[in-house]
Design an enzyme around this catalytic site. Structure first.
Site, short mmCIF file in Angstrom:
data_model
loop_
_atom_site.label_atom_id
_atom_site.label_comp_id
_atom_site.label_asym_id
_atom_site.label_seq_id
_atom_site.Cartn_x
_atom_site.Cartn_y
_atom_site.Cartn_z
N TYR A 165 0.82 -1.20 0.00
CA TYR A 165 0.00 0.00 0.00
C TYR A 165 0.86 1.25 0.00
O TYR A 165 2.01 1.21 0.43
CB TYR A 165 -0.90 0.02 1.24
CG TYR A 165 -2.03 -0.97 1.25
CD1 TYR A 165 -2.42 -1.64 0.10
CD2 TYR A 165 -2.72 -1.26 2.43
CE1 TYR A 165 -3.45 -2.55 0.13
CE2 TYR A 165 -3.76 -2.17 2.46
CZ TYR A 165 -4.12 -2.83 1.31
OH TYR A 165 -5.14 -3.73 1.33
N GLY A 220 -23.59 5.37 -3.56
CA GLY A 220 -24.39 6.05 -4.56
C GLY A 220 -23.64 7.10 -5.36
O GLY A 220 -24.22 7.74 -6.25
N LEU A 263 -18.47 -1.58 0.94
CA LEU A 263 -19.21 -0.57 0.18
C LEU A 263 -19.01 -0.76 -1.31
O LEU A 263 -19.34 0.13 -2.11
CB LEU A 263 -18.78 0.83 0.58
CG LEU A 263 -18.84 1.17 2.07
CD1 LEU A 263 -18.43 2.61 2.30
CD2 LEU A 263 -20.22 0.88 2.64
N LEU A 289 -21.68 1.53 -3.40
CA LEU A 289 -22.91 1.45 -2.63
C LEU A 289 -23.26 2.75 -1.91
O LEU A 289 -24.37 2.90 -1.39
CB LEU A 289 -22.84 0.29 -1.63
CG LEU A 289 -22.89 -1.11 -2.26
CD1 LEU A 289 -22.52 -2.18 -1.24
CD2 LEU A 289 -24.27 -1.39 -2.86
#
Length: 338
Positions: A53, A227, A220, A225
Site C-alpha cells: 500500500y 451512490g 461498500l 454502494l
C-alpha cells in the site's frame, strides 16, 4: 462496539476494522491521523494495512502507508491495537507487486524479507495478524505455512491469515498446517458486499466448518454502494473515476465495480436505505457485520468526513424485513460484479 474472535485464535477484535490503503496517496498523513484517532476513540482496535500500500500500486510511494500507520502507532498504547499487515503474493500472475522490483513470491525468502521490512516501517517488533495478500496455487503450501510458522515461533507474528483465497486454496493450506503440525490460517480477507456475495456460495461453508473468520474488505463495493457513481457520475478524486480512465488491470477493476448491473442493484439498495431512514453506507456496513462467519468488517475512507456513517453502524442490527428486502435485490440481480 462489539468484539469477535479471529478464527480459533485467542485474539478478539472490534467488529469494524479500519483499512488504510488510501493513506499516502489519496489521503495525506495529517488527515490519516485524524481518521485513525477518531476510530480509536470510538472503540475500533483493529487496523489493516499491507506492504504494497497505498493504492493504486506504484513504486513511487510503496510502503508509505505502513510508515504512516507506524508513526501513528507510536502515539498509542501498542497493546491496545490489533495490527494486521500482508506480504505480497506472486508477481507472475494476475497482478505485479510494486515491492522487491516486481519479483515477489510466496517463499521463505520473500516472506522473511517482507516481514522484516514491514516491522521497520511500522516501528513495532510484532504484528498481530500477518496475511498472504493473494495466493500462489502452484507453489508448495507446505513451504508457505512452514515459513509463516517460523515467524509466529519467533514472536514477530501472533496469528496468520490469507487474502483473496479460494475454497480450494484455503482447504489446501489448512490441510498442510494440520499435516505439518504448524500454525494455521485463522482468517481470510476477501471481497464481500451487497454487490458481491460470491463468498456465500462456498467459502462461507468452509469458514463455518473449519473455524476460519472472514474479515471482508470493500463492504461498500469500492464506494459504489454510497451512490456516488449513480447516473454516470464520476466524482473528482474517487478511485474508480481515476481507474476508468486508466488502462490494464485498473480499468478492468473499474468496470467490474462500476457497470450497468452494479449500478442498477445499487439504485435499489439506495431506495431501501431511504425507506428505512438509513444512510446507505451505514446500511451496507451493518449488513456486512451481520453474518455469522464474519469477525470484523474492514472499512476504508479517504477523508475524515466519511467516517460518521460508518461509525453509525457499530451497534446497528438490521431488521428481518430489511434483510429480506436486501436479499430480494441480490436474487433479482445476480452477481452484479460478475
Amino acid at each position: 462496539m462489539q468484539s469477535r474472535r479471529l478464527g480459533k485464535s485467542a485474539i478478539h477484535v472490534s467488529d469494524i476494522c479500519m483499512g488504510t490503503m488510501t493513506f499516502g496517496s489519496q489521503t495525506d498523513e495529517a488527515e490519516a491521523f485524524r481518521i485513525l484517532d477518531r476510530c480509536f476513540d470510538e472503540g475500533i482496535n483493529f487496523y489493516d494495512t499491507a506492504e504494497g500500500y497505498p493504492v493504486p500500486p506504484d513504486t513511487k510511494w510503496v510502503g508509505r502507508t505502513e510508515e504512516i500507520v507506524g508513526r501513528w502507532l507510536k502515539t498509542k498504547n501498542r497493546d491496545a491495537i490489533i495490527l494486521a499487515t500482508k506480504v505480497s503474493g506472486p508477481s507472475h500472475v494476475w497482478f505485479k507487486s510494486p515491492c522487491r522490483g516486481g519479483m515477489t513470491a510466496l517463499d521463505r525468502h520473500n516472506i522473511r524479507t517482507a516481514i522484516e521490512a514491514s516491522l521497520t516501517r511500522l516501528q513495532t517488533d510484532y504484528v498481530d495478524l500477518y496475511q498472504t495478500h493473494w495466493p500462489d496455487h502452484d507453489a508448495p503450501y507446505d513451504e508457505i505455512m512452514d515459513a509463516l510458522d517460523e515467524l509466529v515461533r519467533e514472536g514477530k507474528v501472533r496469528v496468520l491469515g490469507c487474502s483473496n483465497e479460494t475454497s480450494w486454496g484455503l482447504m489446501k493450506s489448512l490441510a498442510a498446517s494440520e499435516r505439518l503440525g504448524v500454525q494455521r490460517y485463522h482468517t481470510i480477507q476477501n471481497n464481500f458486499s451487497l454487490n458481491n456475495r460470491r463468498f456465500e456460495d462456498e467459502l462461507a461453508q468452509v469458514c463455518r466448518r473449519e473455524g476460519v473468520s472472514l474479515i471482508p474488505y470493500s463492504p461498500l463495493a469500492g464506494g459504489v454502494l454510497s451512490g456516488k457513481y449513480q447516473n454516470g457520475a464520476r466524482p473528482e478524486g474517487a478511485r474508480f473515476s481515476r481507474y476508468l480512465g486508466m488502462e490494464g488491470r485498473q480499468a478492468a477493476m473499474g468496470r467490474r465495480f462500476v457497470n450497468d448491473k452494479s449500478l442498477a442493484a445499487t439504485g435499489r439498495y439506495l431506495a431501501i436505505a431511504e425507506e428505512h431512514g438509513l444512510h446507505p453506507v451505514t446500511m451496507a456496513t451493518a449488513w456486512s457485520k451481520q453474518h455469522d462467519f464474519v469477525a470484523s468488517t474492514i472499512v476504508g475512507v479517504s477523508a475524515y468526513d466519511q467516517v460518521d456513517p460508518i461509525l453509525a453502524a457499530k451497534d446497528l442490527v438490521l431488521s428481518d424485513d430489511l434483510l429480506k428486502a436486501l436479499h430480494k435485490v441480490g436474487k433479482d440481480i445476480l452477481y452484479p460484479m460478475g
